[in-house]
Design a protein around this motif. Structure first.
Motif, short mmCIF file in Angstrom:
data_model
loop_
_atom_site.label_atom_id
_atom_site.label_comp_id
_atom_site.label_asym_id
_atom_site.label_seq_id
_atom_site.Cartn_x
_atom_site.Cartn_y
_atom_site.Cartn_z
N SER A 34 19.21 -4.09 39.18
CA SER A 34 20.04 -4.42 40.34
C SER A 34 19.23 -4.35 41.63
CB SER A 34 21.24 -3.49 40.42
OG SER A 34 22.03 -3.79 41.55
N LYS A 35 18.35 -3.35 41.73
CA LYS A 35 17.49 -3.23 42.92
C LYS A 35 16.54 -4.42 43.01
CE LYS A 35 17.62 1.76 43.33
NZ LYS A 35 16.84 3.01 43.29
N ILE A 36 16.03 -4.86 41.88
CA ILE A 36 15.16 -6.04 41.87
C ILE A 36 15.96 -7.27 42.30
CG2 ILE A 36 13.81 -7.60 40.41
CD1 ILE A 36 13.11 -5.11 38.68
N LYS A 37 17.16 -7.39 41.74
CA LYS A 37 18.01 -8.54 42.02
C LYS A 37 18.36 -8.64 43.50
CE LYS A 37 22.49 -10.45 40.73
NZ LYS A 37 23.73 -10.19 40.03
N THR A 38 18.59 -7.50 44.13
CA THR A 38 19.00 -7.50 45.54
C THR A 38 17.81 -7.38 46.50
OG1 THR A 38 19.37 -5.11 45.51
CG2 THR A 38 21.27 -6.54 45.05
N GLY A 39 16.61 -7.24 45.96
CA GLY A 39 15.42 -7.16 46.80
C GLY A 39 15.21 -5.81 47.44
N ILE A 44 7.06 -4.06 41.92
CA ILE A 44 7.54 -4.41 40.58
C ILE A 44 6.31 -4.45 39.67
CG2 ILE A 44 7.46 -6.89 41.09
CD1 ILE A 44 9.82 -7.22 39.14
N ARG A 45 6.44 -3.85 38.52
CA ARG A 45 5.34 -3.85 37.55
C ARG A 45 5.20 -5.25 36.94
NH1 ARG A 45 3.47 1.09 35.90
NH2 ARG A 45 4.71 2.87 36.53
N PHE A 46 3.95 -5.62 36.68
CA PHE A 46 3.72 -6.90 36.02
C PHE A 46 4.42 -6.94 34.66
CE2 PHE A 46 -0.51 -8.11 38.27
CZ PHE A 46 0.20 -8.58 39.35
N SER A 47 4.43 -5.83 33.95
CA SER A 47 5.09 -5.81 32.64
C SER A 47 6.58 -6.11 32.77
CB SER A 47 4.86 -4.47 31.94
OG SER A 47 5.37 -3.40 32.71
N SER A 71 10.43 -11.91 58.76
CA SER A 71 9.83 -10.62 59.09
C SER A 71 10.20 -9.61 58.02
CB SER A 71 10.34 -10.14 60.44
OG SER A 71 9.91 -8.82 60.68
N SER A 72 9.24 -8.80 57.61
CA SER A 72 9.50 -7.77 56.61
C SER A 72 9.89 -6.46 57.26
CB SER A 72 8.27 -7.57 55.71
OG SER A 72 7.17 -7.16 56.49
N ASP A 73 10.16 -6.46 58.58
CA ASP A 73 10.52 -5.24 59.29
C ASP A 73 11.90 -4.72 58.90
OD1 ASP A 73 8.13 -5.44 60.63
OD2 ASP A 73 9.01 -6.37 62.41
N THR A 74 12.81 -5.61 58.51
CA THR A 74 14.18 -5.19 58.24
C THR A 74 14.38 -4.71 56.82
OG1 THR A 74 14.79 -7.48 57.76
CG2 THR A 74 15.18 -6.68 60.00
N GLU A 75 13.59 -5.18 55.89
CA GLU A 75 13.72 -4.77 54.49
C GLU A 75 12.35 -4.39 53.96
OE1 GLU A 75 15.84 -7.39 51.93
OE2 GLU A 75 17.22 -7.98 53.49
N PRO A 76 12.33 -3.58 52.89
CA PRO A 76 11.03 -3.18 52.34
C PRO A 76 10.25 -4.39 51.85
CG PRO A 76 12.84 -2.16 51.12
CD PRO A 76 13.45 -3.03 52.18
N GLU A 77 8.95 -4.33 52.07
CA GLU A 77 8.07 -5.38 51.57
C GLU A 77 7.99 -5.26 50.06
OE1 GLU A 77 3.39 -6.55 51.77
OE2 GLU A 77 4.29 -5.58 53.49
N THR A 78 8.06 -6.37 49.38
CA THR A 78 7.98 -6.37 47.94
C THR A 78 6.54 -6.61 47.54
OG1 THR A 78 10.20 -7.24 47.82
CG2 THR A 78 8.86 -7.44 45.85
N ALA A 79 6.00 -5.70 46.75
CA ALA A 79 4.63 -5.81 46.29
C ALA A 79 4.61 -5.91 44.78
CB ALA A 79 3.82 -4.58 46.73
N LEU A 80 3.52 -6.36 44.24
CA LEU A 80 3.34 -6.42 42.80
C LEU A 80 2.38 -5.32 42.39
CD1 LEU A 80 2.98 -10.24 42.21
CD2 LEU A 80 4.98 -8.83 41.86
N MET A 81 2.70 -4.62 41.33
CA MET A 81 1.84 -3.57 40.82
C MET A 81 1.47 -3.88 39.39
SD MET A 81 3.69 -0.14 42.29
CE MET A 81 3.15 0.72 40.86
N ASP A 82 0.25 -3.66 39.03
CA ASP A 82 -0.17 -3.80 37.64
C ASP A 82 0.33 -2.59 36.88
OD1 ASP A 82 -1.81 -5.53 35.87
OD2 ASP A 82 -2.80 -3.64 35.52
N LYS A 83 0.43 -2.68 35.58
CA LYS A 83 0.98 -1.58 34.79
C LYS A 83 -0.05 -0.53 34.42
CE LYS A 83 0.66 -4.24 30.53
NZ LYS A 83 1.35 -4.72 29.37
N THR A 84 -1.11 -0.39 35.18
CA THR A 84 -2.15 0.59 34.90
C THR A 84 -1.71 1.99 35.18
OG1 THR A 84 -3.06 0.28 37.11
CG2 THR A 84 -4.04 -1.00 35.30
#
Length: 84
Positions: A34-39, A44-47, A71-84
């Motif tokens: 749900s958090k992913i869906k709403t941003g 978010i992990r690559f896996s 602008s990403s000031d109002t909401e958290p910036e979404t980053a991609l993380m590897d599953k390491t």
């Protein structure tokens, strides 16, 4: 600075899949999905992204969109993380 926008809700609607069904098939809790869906996430992990794309038969670009003007000031910036 631009912003990454998550379009999971749109892809789920196109595929006519509920949050509960996607959660069960991907193996991610309803709350996290749900958090992913709403941003409302900062990463978010690559896996997880791979599992979502496999289940929805889509590409990461169908879910992630970059808006160079927003602008990403109002909401958290979404980053991609590897599953390491």
């Amino acid at each position: 600075m631009g912003k990454i926008i998550l379009r999971l809700d749109r892809v789920m609607a196109d595929r006519k899949i509920s949050l509960n069904d996607l959660s069960a098939q991907v193996g991610v809790s309803n709350v996290n999905l749900s958090k992913i869906k709403t941003g409302k996430i900062s990463a978010i992990r690559f896996s997880t992204l791979e599992a979502i794309c496999e289940t929805l038969n889509c590409q990461p670009g169908d879910i992630l969109e970059y808006d160079p003007i927003a602008s990403s000031d109002t909401e958290p910036e979404t980053a991609l993380m590897d599953k390491t």
